[in-house]
Design a protein around this motif. Structure first.
Motif, PDB file in Angstrom:
ATOM      1  N   HIS A  89       0.841  -1.194   0.000  1.00 44.82           N
ATOM      2  CA  HIS A  89       0.000   0.000   0.000  1.00 44.82           C
ATOM      3  C   HIS A  89       0.882   1.253   0.000  1.00 44.82           C
ATOM      4  CE1 HIS A  89      -3.727  -2.228   1.140  1.00 44.82           C
ATOM      5  NE2 HIS A  89      -2.855  -3.035   1.729  1.00 44.82           N
ATOM      6  N   LYS A  90       0.519   2.220  -0.839  1.00 44.61           N
ATOM      7  CA  LYS A  90       1.202   3.534  -0.846  1.00 44.61           C
ATOM      8  C   LYS A  90       2.729   3.348  -0.838  1.00 44.61           C
ATOM      9  CE  LYS A  90       0.738   8.117   1.304  1.00 44.61           C
ATOM     10  NZ  LYS A  90       2.079   8.399   1.814  1.00 44.61           N
ATOM     11  N   ALA A  91       3.196   2.597  -1.820  1.00 43.10           N
ATOM     12  CA  ALA A  91       4.622   2.253  -1.898  1.00 43.10           C
ATOM     13  C   ALA A  91       5.399   3.354  -2.614  1.00 43.10           C
ATOM     14  CB  ALA A  91       4.795   0.926  -2.637  1.00 43.10           C
ATOM     15  N   GLY A  92       5.927   4.290  -1.834  1.00 42.74           N
ATOM     16  CA  GLY A  92       6.697   5.383  -2.409  1.00 42.74           C
ATOM     17  C   GLY A  92       5.815   6.387  -3.121  1.00 42.74           C
ATOM     18  N   TYR A  93       6.459   7.277  -3.882  1.00 43.56           N
ATOM     19  CA  TYR A  93       5.714   8.344  -4.569  1.00 43.56           C
ATOM     20  C   TYR A  93       5.505   8.052  -6.042  1.00 43.56           C
ATOM     21  CZ  TYR A  93       4.057  13.033  -5.638  1.00 43.56           C
ATOM     22  OH  TYR A  93       3.271  14.088  -6.035  1.00 43.56           O
ATOM     23  N   THR A  94       6.394   7.272  -6.638  1.00 45.82           N
ATOM     24  CA  THR A  94       6.321   6.976  -8.064  1.00 45.82           C
ATOM     25  C   THR A  94       6.346   5.469  -8.297  1.00 45.82           C
ATOM     26  OG1 THR A  94       8.723   6.954  -8.376  1.00 45.82           O
ATOM     27  CG2 THR A  94       7.602   9.091  -8.565  1.00 45.82           C
ATOM     28  N   ARG A  95       6.142   5.084  -9.544  1.00 47.10           N
ATOM     29  CA  ARG A  95       6.181   3.657  -9.882  1.00 47.10           C
ATOM     30  C   ARG A  95       7.565   3.081  -9.618  1.00 47.10           C
ATOM     31  NH1 ARG A  95       3.405   0.786 -15.096  1.00 47.10           N
ATOM     32  NH2 ARG A  95       4.080  -1.350 -14.651  1.00 47.10           N
ATOM     33  N   GLN A  96       8.597   3.841  -9.915  1.00 42.43           N
ATOM     34  CA  GLN A  96       9.959   3.357  -9.652  1.00 42.43           C
ATOM     35  C   GLN A  96      10.167   3.112  -8.167  1.00 42.43           C
ATOM     36  OE1 GLN A  96      13.101   5.837 -11.210  1.00 42.43           O
ATOM     37  NE2 GLN A  96      14.706   4.668 -10.195  1.00 42.43           N
ATOM     38  N   ASP A  97       9.656   4.000  -7.317  1.00 43.98           N
ATOM     39  CA  ASP A  97       9.761   3.806  -5.866  1.00 43.98           C
ATOM     40  C   ASP A  97       9.114   2.479  -5.458  1.00 43.98           C
ATOM     41  OD1 ASP A  97      10.944   6.299  -5.599  1.00 43.98           O
ATOM     42  OD2 ASP A  97       9.061   7.307  -5.103  1.00 43.98           O
ATOM     43  N   GLU A  99       8.466  -0.198  -7.283  1.00 41.58           N
ATOM     44  CA  GLU A  99       9.194  -1.359  -7.790  1.00 41.58           C
ATOM     45  C   GLU A  99      10.443  -1.635  -6.959  1.00 41.58           C
ATOM     46  OE1 GLU A  99       9.745  -0.330 -11.880  1.00 41.58           O
ATOM     47  OE2 GLU A  99       7.812  -1.216 -12.489  1.00 41.58           O
ATOM     48  N   GLU A 100      11.111  -0.577  -6.528  1.00 40.63           N
ATOM     49  CA  GLU A 100      12.298  -0.754  -5.688  1.00 40.63           C
ATOM     50  C   GLU A 100      11.921  -1.341  -4.334  1.00 40.63           C
ATOM     51  OE1 GLU A 100      14.089   3.096  -5.605  1.00 40.63           O
ATOM     52  OE2 GLU A 100      14.983   2.895  -7.610  1.00 40.63           O
ATOM     53  N   ASP A 101      10.823  -0.869  -3.750  1.00 40.16           N
ATOM     54  CA  ASP A 101      10.366  -1.412  -2.457  1.00 40.16           C
ATOM     55  C   ASP A 101      10.029  -2.891  -2.591  1.00 40.16           C
ATOM     56  OD1 ASP A 101      10.665   1.061  -1.357  1.00 40.16           O
ATOM     57  OD2 ASP A 101       8.526   1.528  -1.225  1.00 40.16           O
ATOM     58  N   CYS A 102       9.335  -3.250  -3.663  1.00 40.43           N
ATOM     59  CA  CYS A 102       8.970  -4.657  -3.881  1.00 40.43           C
ATOM     60  C   CYS A 102      10.215  -5.517  -4.080  1.00 40.43           C
ATOM     61  CB  CYS A 102       8.044  -4.780  -5.091  1.00 40.43           C
ATOM     62  SG  CYS A 102       6.372  -4.162  -4.816  1.00 40.43           S
ATOM     63  N   ALA A 103      11.158  -5.026  -4.868  1.00 41.56           N
ATOM     64  CA  ALA A 103      12.378  -5.787  -5.135  1.00 41.56           C
ATOM     65  C   ALA A 103      13.155  -6.046  -3.850  1.00 41.56           C
ATOM     66  CB  ALA A 103      13.248  -5.040  -6.140  1.00 41.56           C
ATOM     67  N   TYR A 119       4.564  -9.342  -7.674  1.00 36.76           N
ATOM     68  CA  TYR A 119       4.248  -8.231  -6.777  1.00 36.76           C
ATOM     69  C   TYR A 119       3.113  -7.380  -7.335  1.00 36.76           C
ATOM     70  CZ  TYR A 119       7.112  -5.482 -10.046  1.00 36.76           C
ATOM     71  OH  TYR A 119       7.622  -4.887 -11.165  1.00 36.76           O
ATOM     72  N   CYS A 120       2.603  -6.520  -6.445  1.00 37.00           N
ATOM     73  CA  CYS A 120       1.484  -5.640  -6.763  1.00 37.00           C
ATOM     74  C   CYS A 120       1.566  -4.447  -5.814  1.00 37.00           C
ATOM     75  CB  CYS A 120       0.183  -6.415  -6.564  1.00 37.00           C
ATOM     76  SG  CYS A 120      -1.316  -5.440  -6.522  1.00 37.00           S
ATOM     77  N   PHE A 121       1.308  -3.248  -6.326  1.00 36.27           N
ATOM     78  CA  PHE A 121       1.344  -2.076  -5.444  1.00 36.27           C
ATOM     79  C   PHE A 121       0.649  -0.880  -6.099  1.00 36.27           C
ATOM     80  CE2 PHE A 121       5.087  -1.539  -8.128  1.00 36.27           C
ATOM     81  CZ  PHE A 121       5.052  -0.184  -8.446  1.00 36.27           C
ATOM     82  N   TYR A 122       0.323   0.102  -5.263  1.00 38.11           N
ATOM     83  CA  TYR A 122      -0.041   1.438  -5.749  1.00 38.11           C
ATOM     84  C   TYR A 122       0.839   2.428  -5.007  1.00 38.11           C
ATOM     85  CZ  TYR A 122      -2.919   1.574  -1.471  1.00 38.11           C
ATOM     86  OH  TYR A 122      -3.354   1.525  -0.166  1.00 38.11           O
ATOM     87  N   HIS A 123       1.120   3.559  -5.612  1.00 36.90           N
ATOM     88  CA  HIS A 123       1.994   4.555  -4.980  1.00 36.90           C
ATOM     89  C   HIS A 123       1.211   5.833  -4.661  1.00 36.90           C
ATOM     90  CE1 HIS A 123       2.138   6.362  -8.965  1.00 36.90           C
ATOM     91  NE2 HIS A 123       2.690   5.268  -9.474  1.00 36.90           N
TER      92      HIS A 123
END
Length: 227
Positions: A89-97, A99-103, A119-123
């Motif tokens: 949930h709310k993983a960083g500010y951008t898509r790159q953020d 993806e880095e959190d998931c990795a 993985y799955c997320f929204y920022h």
């Protein structure tokens, strides 16, 4: 401290309160950082505004119909984590953020013997749109190894679980397109819960057998060595 700065701070504060992830201390810090170069920025005024808006939002929440869409989204993401799809949930500010959190989480899970599917997320930018006029929340996804067939399997599992939990979901089948939850009614209050790192590991470890050299080493250590 001029009115333009106040208006800008309030605009950001109102969005953050609606998102419902940051408590008063967090809000004071993040909004203050936005105006670090304003020498006369009024911290006392900001503190009062934060407390007033958080209290009002909490009072309004007493009349919300339960479960809220956020409650159902948490349930969906918890189920996805059980299915070895890291969901944030709310993983960083951008898509790159995100993806880095998931990795990072996938690497740590791998180190304790848990192999995930994807993985799955929204920022934060996604959430800003969802609480605005669009009312749609986009979810990024992929397989852990960027393999197309597994990524499609991950996407279909995400869609199945979201629909099972009552969401309207759109996806055109392309791996270049994110999954869309349409007409989401975002309602959340701050609850000081970590819905990402801690929650993912708690669920993953509970529902998976850990088999790794690191885990075996931990098991063999005398109890006084565990620190």
């Amino acid at each position: 401290m001029n009115q333009e700065i106040k208006d800008e701070a309030i605009e950001q504060l109102e969005k953050d309160v609606l998102m419902g992830f940051e408590n008063a201390v967090d809000l004071q810090e993040t909004i203050s950082e936005m105006f670090y170069d304003e020498e006369d920025f009024d911290q006392k005024w900001l503190k009062q505004e934060i407390e007033k808006r958080l209290e009002r939002h909490q009072t309004e929440s007493l009349n919300w119909e339960k479960p809220t869409d956020f409650d159902r989204l948490v349930k969906s993401f918890d189920e996805l984590n059980k299915e070895k799809i890291v969901s944030l949930h709310k993983a960083g500010y951008t898509r790159q953020d995100g993806e880095e959190d998931c990795a990072e989480i996938i690497d740590e899970l791998n180190s304790i013997g848990i192999k995930v599917k994807g993985y799955c997320f929204y920022h934060t930018q996604d959430l800003e749109r969802a609480i605005g006029t669009e009312k749609n929340l986009f979810l990024a996804f992929d397989s852990y190894n960027r393999e197309d067939e597994l990524a499609k399997e991950v996407a279909n599992k995400i869609i199945d679980i979201l629909r099972k939990n009552g969401f309207n979901v759109n996806w055109n089948g392309s791996l270049e397109t994110r999954i869309e939850i349409s007409n989401i009614n975002w309602k959340k209050t701050v609850d000081n819960t970590d819905y990402n790192y801690s929650r993912v590991f708690e669920i993953m470890e509970k529902h998976n057998t850990l088999n790794s050299p690191e885990k075996e080493l931990i098991r063999k250590k005398p109890f006084w060595k565990l620190w």
